[in-house]
Design a protein around this motif. Structure first.
Motif, short mmCIF file in Angstrom:
data_model
loop_
_atom_site.label_atom_id
_atom_site.label_comp_id
_atom_site.label_asym_id
_atom_site.label_seq_id
_atom_site.Cartn_x
_atom_site.Cartn_y
_atom_site.Cartn_z
N ALA A 16 44.02 24.36 42.50
CA ALA A 16 43.81 25.14 43.72
C ALA A 16 44.12 26.62 43.49
CB ALA A 16 44.68 24.60 44.84
N GLN A 17 45.01 26.91 42.52
CA GLN A 17 45.40 28.29 42.26
C GLN A 17 45.42 28.54 40.76
OE1 GLN A 17 49.19 29.00 44.08
NE2 GLN A 17 48.45 28.66 46.17
N ASP A 18 45.38 29.82 40.43
CA ASP A 18 45.59 30.29 39.05
C ASP A 18 44.57 29.78 38.05
OD1 ASP A 18 47.79 31.65 39.99
OD2 ASP A 18 49.20 30.08 39.43
N CYS A 19 43.38 29.41 38.51
CA CYS A 19 42.31 29.16 37.55
C CYS A 19 41.38 30.37 37.60
CB CYS A 19 41.55 27.87 37.86
SG CYS A 19 40.42 27.45 36.50
N TRP A 20 41.62 31.28 36.71
CA TRP A 20 41.01 32.60 36.78
C TRP A 20 39.51 32.56 36.50
CZ3 TRP A 20 44.26 35.68 39.07
CH2 TRP A 20 45.62 35.43 38.94
N CYS A 21 39.03 31.47 35.92
CA CYS A 21 37.61 31.42 35.59
C CYS A 21 36.76 30.75 36.66
CB CYS A 21 37.43 30.71 34.25
SG CYS A 21 38.08 31.68 32.87
N ASN A 22 37.38 30.33 37.77
CA ASN A 22 36.62 29.73 38.87
C ASN A 22 35.84 30.81 39.63
OD1 ASN A 22 37.84 27.36 38.16
ND2 ASN A 22 38.68 26.91 40.17
N PRO A 23 34.62 30.48 40.08
CA PRO A 23 33.89 31.41 40.94
C PRO A 23 34.69 31.69 42.21
CG PRO A 23 32.47 29.61 40.21
CD PRO A 23 33.87 29.24 39.83
N PRO A 24 34.60 32.87 42.78
CA PRO A 24 33.72 33.99 42.36
C PRO A 24 34.44 35.01 41.49
CG PRO A 24 34.60 34.46 44.52
CD PRO A 24 35.22 33.13 44.11
N GLN A 25 35.55 34.62 40.88
CA GLN A 25 36.35 35.59 40.14
C GLN A 25 35.64 36.05 38.87
OE1 GLN A 25 40.83 35.06 40.61
NE2 GLN A 25 40.16 32.95 40.43
N LYS A 26 35.76 37.34 38.61
CA LYS A 26 35.21 37.92 37.38
C LYS A 26 36.36 38.10 36.40
CE LYS A 26 31.44 40.16 39.86
NZ LYS A 26 30.77 41.42 40.23
N HIS A 27 36.32 37.30 35.34
CA HIS A 27 37.46 37.21 34.43
C HIS A 27 37.01 37.27 32.98
CE1 HIS A 27 41.46 35.95 33.09
NE2 HIS A 27 40.86 35.09 32.29
N PHE A 28 37.82 37.95 32.15
CA PHE A 28 37.58 38.02 30.71
C PHE A 28 38.72 37.30 30.01
CE2 PHE A 28 35.54 41.68 32.59
CZ PHE A 28 34.33 41.78 31.91
N ASP A 29 38.42 36.25 29.28
CA ASP A 29 39.43 35.54 28.49
C ASP A 29 39.40 36.13 27.09
OD1 ASP A 29 41.41 33.79 27.93
OD2 ASP A 29 40.19 31.98 27.96
N LEU A 30 40.35 37.01 26.80
CA LEU A 30 40.35 37.79 25.56
C LEU A 30 41.08 37.06 24.43
CD1 LEU A 30 41.35 41.24 27.10
CD2 LEU A 30 39.04 40.55 26.38
#
Length: 210
Positions: A72-86
């Motif tokens: 439910a929280q802290d999944c940064w790659c879920n839509p609509p979030q724009k995330h870069f996994d470096l």
């Protein structure tokens, strides 16, 4: 997190292909079903002075950061979030290790690549698959064609990631490629392969770039 094995864009050894660790996996909102593979971004850590370092990094999009709908929280790659996994070495250029995830400001930038566009041949003679990599300029590809010495230009279909395919048998012919990048620029790469090419992962240098 390091992406050195073939991922969602189809790239293989990122060091061998010239990308090194200056890469990122993109969230769903940025990945665009693989059409953004090869695009380049400039990224800067912002609004967190306790965690951010000054300066920016430039990366190439080479993989996909999958969503996790069980969280439910802290999944940064879920839509609509724009995330870069470096990769960790790149992350540490813009933020402190303990910060984990930081807000960033980003923008698309031209890809500066050394040498020509490369073409890796995969699949089989009846289902030719081609991975173009080391693409400069816009970096991401909108359309691709192939031409044998005995054929006209043949449209290729996007298979997955940055891999394009055709069912036309082209064995025994030199192959040329036509690439149109996302900014509408088209370039032809003539007689890239010898007629003796094989579908075994061979890579050929297109000699020129965008």
């Amino acid at each position: 997190m390091l992406y050195l094995i073939e991922g969602a864009c189809g790239y293989g050894d990122l060091h061998k292909q010239g990308y090194g660790l200056a890469t990122a996996a993109l969230s769903t909102a940025l990945f665009n079903n693989g059409y953004t593979c090869g695009a380049c971004y400039e990224i800067k850590c912002v609004n967190s002075p306790q965690w951010c370092f000054p300066g920016t990094i430039k990366i190439t999009a080479t993989n996909f950061c999958p969503p996790d709908y069980t969280k439910a929280q802290d999944c940064w790659c879920n839509p609509p979030q724009k995330h870069f996994d470096l990769s960790q070495p790149m992350y540490l250029k813009i933020a402190k290790y303990k910060s984990g995830v930081v807000p960033v400001r980003y923008r698309r930038v031209p890809c500066a690549k050394t040498g020509g566009v490369k073409f890796e041949i995969k699949g089989n003679p009846h289902f030719l698959m081609v991975l173009p990599y080391n693409v400069g300029g816009a970096g991401d590809i909108r359309a691709m064609h192939v031409k044998g010495t005995k054929t006209e230009w043949i449209p290729m279909k996007k298979n997955w990631g940055q891999i394009w395919n055709t069912g036309v048998v082209l064995t025994g012919q030199c192959l040329s490629f036509r690439i149109t990048t996302s900014n509408g620029i088209t370039k032809d790469f003539i007689d890239v392969t010898p007629p003796t090419w094989r579908c075994n992962g061979q890579s050929f240098d297109g000699k020129v770039n965008f």
